[in-house]
Design an enzyme around this catalytic site. Structure first.
Site, PDB file in Angstrom:
ATOM      1  N   SER A  91     -15.532  -6.969  -3.744  1.00  0.00           N
ATOM      2  CA  SER A  91     -14.307  -7.035  -4.533  1.00  0.00           C
ATOM      3  C   SER A  91     -13.155  -7.614  -3.720  1.00  0.00           C
ATOM      4  O   SER A  91     -13.157  -8.794  -3.443  1.00  0.00           O
ATOM      5  CB  SER A  91     -13.917  -5.708  -5.169  1.00  0.00           C
ATOM      6  OG  SER A  91     -12.960  -5.967  -6.192  1.00  0.00           O
TER       7      SER A  91
ATOM      8  N   HIS B 264       0.756  -6.215   1.541  1.00  0.00           N
ATOM      9  CA  HIS B 264       2.076  -6.842   1.558  1.00  0.00           C
ATOM     10  C   HIS B 264       2.963  -6.025   2.482  1.00  0.00           C
ATOM     11  O   HIS B 264       2.994  -4.800   2.381  1.00  0.00           O
ATOM     12  CB  HIS B 264       2.681  -6.907   0.158  1.00  0.00           C
ATOM     13  CG  HIS B 264       3.919  -7.740   0.118  1.00  0.00           C
ATOM     14  ND1 HIS B 264       3.889  -9.116   0.117  1.00  0.00           N
ATOM     15  CD2 HIS B 264       5.228  -7.397   0.120  1.00  0.00           C
ATOM     16  CE1 HIS B 264       5.130  -9.582   0.100  1.00  0.00           C
ATOM     17  NE2 HIS B 264       5.958  -8.552   0.109  1.00  0.00           N
TER      18      HIS B 264
ATOM     19  N   CYS C 180     -16.933  -2.229  -4.649  1.00  0.00           N
ATOM     20  CA  CYS C 180     -18.009  -1.795  -5.530  1.00  0.00           C
ATOM     21  C   CYS C 180     -19.095  -1.126  -4.697  1.00  0.00           C
ATOM     22  O   CYS C 180     -19.580  -1.711  -3.738  1.00  0.00           O
ATOM     23  CB  CYS C 180     -18.598  -2.984  -6.281  1.00  0.00           C
ATOM     24  SG  CYS C 180     -17.401  -3.837  -7.308  1.00  0.00           S
TER      25      CYS C 180
END
Length: 124
Positions: A65, A70, A85
């Protein structure tokens, strides 16, 4: 294929502002952490802002995934988001704690994801 997964977010405050501006150090850390945790990195994108705090945004596309982050150097804050996953994020969490040091405050939340989880939650 089983669609079960873990979606973990980290909110870290008190991080070193110089580290949060260092796109290269952050890239090396996250790439190394993903490789150490045996995730398959398909691609990555890093963007260094040159105005408004000089933060860094990173995104790693995984076969399992994604990982994104940030930074906000002006407030000593970084947000990290990892969805995987099948495999849990425990080794990533340990690496994050070691990298950012003992002087930070870390809040971690994990959601279980997948069609079976969603269906069971809807029954409640």
């Amino acid at each position: 294929m089983d669609d079960f997964g873990y979606h973990t977010i980290w909110d870290i405050t008190g991080a070193d502002s110089y580290l949060l501006k260092d796109a290269s150090a952050l890239h090396d850390f996250f790439l190394g952490t993903l490789q150490y945790s045996r995730f398959t990195v398909l691609d990555h994108l890093i963007y260094k802002f040159d105005v408004g705090g000089e933060g860094v945004t990173g995104l790693y596309l995984l076969s399992e995934s994604h990982l994104s982050y940030h930074t906000y150097p002006e407030t000593h804050y970084i947000s990290i988001d990892v969805y995987t996953c099948g495999s849990n994020n425990i080794s990533i969490s340990e690496c994050i704690r070691n990298f950012f040091g003992s002087g930070v405050q870390i809040v971690t939340r994990t959601l279980l994801r997948g069609s079976n989880v969603v269906f069971k939650e809807a029954e409640k």
